[in-house]
Design a protein around this motif. Structure first.
Motif, mmCIF file in Angstrom:
data_model
loop_
_atom_site.group_PDB
_atom_site.id
_atom_site.type_symbol
_atom_site.label_atom_id
_atom_site.label_comp_id
_atom_site.label_asym_id
_atom_site.label_seq_id
_atom_site.Cartn_x
_atom_site.Cartn_y
_atom_site.Cartn_z
ATOM 1 N N LYS A 1 0.825 -1.210 0.000
ATOM 2 C CA LYS A 1 0.000 0.000 0.000
ATOM 3 C C LYS A 1 0.857 1.258 0.000
ATOM 4 N N LEU A 2 0.414 2.154 -0.858
ATOM 5 C CA LEU A 2 1.079 3.430 -1.017
ATOM 6 C C LEU A 2 1.228 4.149 0.317
ATOM 7 N N THR A 3 0.189 4.026 1.136
ATOM 8 C CA THR A 3 0.141 4.786 2.386
ATOM 9 C C THR A 3 1.165 4.300 3.401
ATOM 10 N N ASP A 4 1.715 3.089 3.184
ATOM 11 C CA ASP A 4 2.690 2.571 4.139
ATOM 12 C C ASP A 4 4.092 3.133 3.900
ATOM 13 N N LEU A 5 4.267 3.751 2.739
ATOM 14 C CA LEU A 5 5.609 4.187 2.365
ATOM 15 C C LEU A 5 6.229 5.152 3.369
ATOM 16 N N SER A 6 5.422 6.071 3.902
ATOM 17 C CA SER A 6 5.976 7.074 4.804
ATOM 18 C C SER A 6 6.554 6.420 6.057
ATOM 19 N N GLN A 7 5.898 5.342 6.527
ATOM 20 C CA GLN A 7 6.400 4.647 7.711
ATOM 21 C C GLN A 7 7.751 3.993 7.436
ATOM 22 N N PHE A 8 7.854 3.381 6.246
ATOM 23 C CA PHE A 8 9.142 2.751 5.895
ATOM 24 C C PHE A 8 10.239 3.794 5.760
ATOM 25 N N ASN A 9 9.854 4.940 5.235
ATOM 26 C CA ASN A 9 10.812 6.025 5.101
ATOM 27 C C ASN A 9 11.354 6.426 6.470
ATOM 28 N N ALA A 10 10.437 6.564 7.444
ATOM 29 C CA ALA A 10 10.843 6.954 8.796
ATOM 30 C C ALA A 10 11.722 5.883 9.429
ATOM 31 N N GLU A 11 11.325 4.636 9.216
ATOM 32 C CA GLU A 11 12.077 3.517 9.776
ATOM 33 C C GLU A 11 13.515 3.485 9.214
ATOM 34 N N ALA A 12 13.620 3.734 7.900
ATOM 35 C CA ALA A 12 14.926 3.725 7.236
ATOM 36 C C ALA A 12 15.836 4.793 7.835
ATOM 37 N N LYS A 13 15.250 5.979 8.059
ATOM 38 C CA LYS A 13 16.038 7.095 8.611
ATOM 39 C C LYS A 13 16.632 6.740 9.957
ATOM 40 N N ALA A 14 15.896 5.901 10.716
ATOM 41 C CA ALA A 14 16.340 5.574 12.069
ATOM 42 C C ALA A 14 17.313 4.400 12.094
ATOM 43 N N THR A 15 17.570 3.824 10.935
ATOM 44 C CA THR A 15 18.468 2.673 10.889
ATOM 45 C C THR A 15 19.897 3.145 10.622
ATOM 46 N N PRO A 16 20.898 2.715 11.461
ATOM 47 C CA PRO A 16 22.264 3.254 11.359
ATOM 48 C C PRO A 16 22.965 2.951 10.029
ATOM 49 N N ILE A 17 22.691 1.796 9.425
ATOM 50 C CA ILE A 17 23.436 1.446 8.216
ATOM 51 C C ILE A 17 22.942 2.190 6.985
ATOM 52 N N VAL A 18 21.853 2.990 7.159
ATOM 53 C CA VAL A 18 21.307 3.722 6.022
ATOM 54 C C VAL A 18 22.055 5.035 5.836
ATOM 55 N N ASP A 19 22.260 5.382 4.591
ATOM 56 C CA ASP A 19 22.959 6.623 4.254
ATOM 57 C C ASP A 19 22.254 7.795 4.905
ATOM 58 N N SER A 20 23.008 8.590 5.659
ATOM 59 C CA SER A 20 22.315 9.613 6.448
ATOM 60 C C SER A 20 22.014 10.868 5.635
ATOM 61 N N THR A 21 22.751 11.137 4.581
ATOM 62 C CA THR A 21 22.448 12.339 3.792
ATOM 63 C C THR A 21 21.229 12.133 2.894
ATOM 64 N N THR A 22 21.157 11.010 2.184
ATOM 65 C CA THR A 22 19.993 10.703 1.356
ATOM 66 C C THR A 22 19.483 9.320 1.742
ATOM 67 N N PRO A 23 18.634 9.232 2.772
ATOM 68 C CA PRO A 23 18.233 7.901 3.260
ATOM 69 C C PRO A 23 17.438 7.105 2.219
ATOM 70 N N THR A 24 16.452 7.761 1.523
ATOM 71 C CA THR A 24 15.598 7.040 0.572
ATOM 72 C C THR A 24 15.267 7.946 -0.604
ATOM 73 N N ASP A 25 14.570 7.340 -1.600
ATOM 74 C CA ASP A 25 14.110 8.173 -2.712
ATOM 75 C C ASP A 25 12.646 8.580 -2.509
ATOM 76 N N TYR A 26 12.185 8.545 -1.261
ATOM 77 C CA TYR A 26 10.787 8.820 -0.934
ATOM 78 C C TYR A 26 10.404 10.235 -1.352
ATOM 79 N N ASN A 27 9.317 10.321 -2.109
ATOM 80 C CA ASN A 27 8.845 11.629 -2.544
ATOM 81 C C ASN A 27 7.416 11.808 -2.051
#
Ligand SMILES: Nc1ncnc2c1ncn2[C@@H]1O[C@H](COP(=O)(O)OP(=O)(O)OP(=O)(O)O)[C@@H](O)[C@H]1O
Ligand SMILES: [Mg+2]
Lengths: 297, 251
Positions: free
Chosen positions: A133-159
């Motif tokens: 579901k499209l609506t779940d994307l924002s949650q995954f985006n937030a989760e990614a930001k909080a994960t240490p191994i994720v690139d901190s300058t550009t965490p996702t391509d979430y628009n």
């Protein structure tokens, strides 16, 4: 049994007579009802088509790339990936290495030459997420930001902008469709009601006599309700045919142009059945309201 | 005008102990405030023949409407056949109305139907699928003397004949009580007399008859029970009465 057939015959016969005696009013009623059913059917089919197209867009939009930092360990990545894979909201997760990303990107000749000039690969590795579901994307985006191994300058391509707009469009179209359908339904009930009032009026002496000699209310009511049902059925048959034809033309025309709208057979059949049943039900209900006031007197 | 009179049955009117119609302190106030009936007490027995007389606006039609529960009384109780009509549920009204045969000053015939179809209509809408419909219709049309007019339309008949069709329609389901609200209001004296003869004959077969009328000659000639109403009150109830109080010019 004999009694039931005789009653049914009486009701059908009277209904037919009513229809013929007030032919002008009856036809006008059927025509307006037909127009309304056409509008309801047409707007439902249109909404459905737009929905189908948008759902295709939504599927494209329900992807999320989570960029990984260059110094993330392979073990940490695998751990994160398997955590995402077990999430019920997720359809699939694929791992894209830095090389694959470069390979993908170099399909564009400009980027390819830029990469050549640089000599090293600046593109990050990523986990490519496909969610239900499209609506779940924002949650995954937030989760990614909080994960240490994720690139901190550009965490996702979430628009968030595009996605929320798409969401709004879908909801608005569904709501507008529903509101229009309710308004049209009310109008058609009122139209049937008035057609039946005319029939009741032209039969007032008969009704008066029926009540005087002791006919039951239902016996008095049935002919009018049948008349309404007949009118609704006629209107639904004609407008259903028109909706069906128009839908085919629309699909053909759309295919000739930019969009490809699929001809949804199951939806169309269901819709036609709904229109028929709806037409008959609206006819019956409108007539019931039309005779009610007269009978309670 | 010649009146076809069927053979009279020899059975005398029977008086049951319990009246077939009774009013107990009945008043009717219409929603606009008009007091149409005030404190009416009445008892009518099976087989009675009653005239209901009184000036225009006295409340005669209101009384008839209360009987068939076309209107409900404001106070008091009305019994038909021991059943309280004044508190009857809407659902039971069809059954109540089948006990009555009723005719009015305007005959209320269906102009698109023939004489026979008009009479048959009463049975078709109350007892659909009734057997021997044609015979039953012909029988009552014979009683009212219209056996040769079966396939005529109401427009093709005289006023008296139209009223006879209405009477036949009211008789076809063999009512216990026959109500006639000014049945001769639109008819000339001879024709009126024929209609009254017919009602007397129906009464002679055991049916209770209540006839509201302004027709002084008829009432004075027949000499049956007279109930006089004035301004909503029963002012006189005589077994063999006349239109006006004996020897006076008042009700
Ligand atoms: N539906 C009604 N609403 C209000 N008032 C009414 C209604 N029907 C009758 N009335 C009034 O009740 C009173 C009695 O009327 P009703 O028709 O019973 O008189 P009647 O004796 O039958 O008169 P007539 O001889 O003219 O037929 C009259 O004053 C009349 O105006
Ligand atoms: Mg009257």
């Amino acid at each position: 049994m004999r009694q039931i057939f005789a009653s049914l015959w009486f009701a059908l016969h009277s209904a037919g007579q009513n229809f013929r005696r007030n032919l002008g009013v009856s036809l006008a009623g059927v025509f307006t009802m037909g127009l309304i059913i056409f509008l309801v059917g047409g707007s439902l089919l249109f909404t459905h088509s737009v929905d189908t197209v948008l759902q295709g867009q939504e599927q494209n939009a329900s992807h999320l790339k989570i960029y990984l930092s260059d110094n993330a360990s392979l073990a940490a990545i695998t751990n994160f990936e398997s955590r995402l894979k077990t999430d019920p909201r997720v359809i699939s997760v694929t791992f894209e290495t830095k090389d694959q990303a470069a390979h993908q990107a170099s399909q564009n000749p400009d980027i390819a030459s830029a990469l050549n000039v640089l000599g090293s690969n600046p593109l990050p590795a990523s986990l490519n997420l496909n969610v239900r579901k499209l609506t779940d994307l924002s949650q995954f985006n937030a989760e990614a930001k909080a994960t240490p191994i994720v690139d901190s300058t550009t965490p996702t391509d979430y628009n968030s902008d595009v996605i929320s707009k798409l969401n709004t469009v879908i909801t608005v179209i569904e709501w507008v469709g529903a509101i229009i359908a309710i308004i049209l339904l009310t109008i058609s009930i009122v139209i049937i009601m008035n057609t039946i009032r005319t029939a009741v009026y032209s039969r007032r002496t008969e009704i008066e006599i029926m009540k005087l000699v002791g006919a039951t209310d239902w016996f008095v009511r049935w002919p009018f309700i049948l008349e309404g049902m007949l009118g609704g059925l006629l209107a639904a048959i004609f407008s259903g045919a028109v909706v069906f034809g128009a839908y085919r033309l629309f699909v053909q025309a759309a295919q000739g142009n930019l969009l490809s709208v699929p001809f949804d057979v199951r939806y169309t059949v269901t819709l036609l059945i709904v229109l028929l049943v709806g037409g008959v039900a609206v006819g019956a209900f409108g007539s019931f309201l039309g005779v009610r006031r007269f009978l309670s007197a | 005008m010649s009146v076809a009179v069927a053979e009279r049955s020899s059975a005398p009117p029977q008086h049951a102990l319990r009246p077939v119609i009774s009013f107990h302190g009945v008043s009717k106030v219409y929603p606009n405030g008009t007091e149409a009936l005030r404190d009416v007490d009445l008892a009518i027995h099976q087989g009675d023949f009653c005239f209901l007389v009184g000036p225009s606006g006295a409340g005669k039609s209101t009384l008839v409407r209360l009987l068939i529960r076309d209107e409900a009384p404001s106070t008091g109780r009305i019994f038909i056949d021991g059943q309280e009509v004044s508190r009857m549920s809407h659902r039971k009204l069809p059954k109540l109305r089948r006990k009555f045969g009723i005719v009015f000053q305007d005959y209320k015939l269906l102009t698109r139907r023939t004489v026979a179809q008009n009479v048959a209509f009463a049975l078709q809408v109350t007892r659909p699928g009734q057997r021997h419909l044609r015979e039953k219709v012909e029988e009552v049309l014979w009683i009212v003397g219209l056996e040769d007019k079966l396939d005529k339309f109401p427009d093709e008949l005289s006023g008296g004949e139209q009223q006879r069709v209405a009477i036949a329609r009211a008789l076809v389901h063999r009512p216990r009580i026959f109500l006639a609200d000014e049945p001769t209001g639109n008819l000339d004296p001879d024709t009126s007399w024929g209609i009254v003869q017919l009602l007397l004959q129906i009464n002679h077969r055991g049916t209770t008859v209540l006839m509201a009328t302004h027709n002084r000659e008829v009432v004075d000639l027949v000499r049956r029970r007279v109930i006089a109403i004035d301004n909503g009150r029963v002012v006189r109830d005589e077994a063999e009465g006349s239109y006006l109080r004996e020897g006076t010019a008042t009700l």
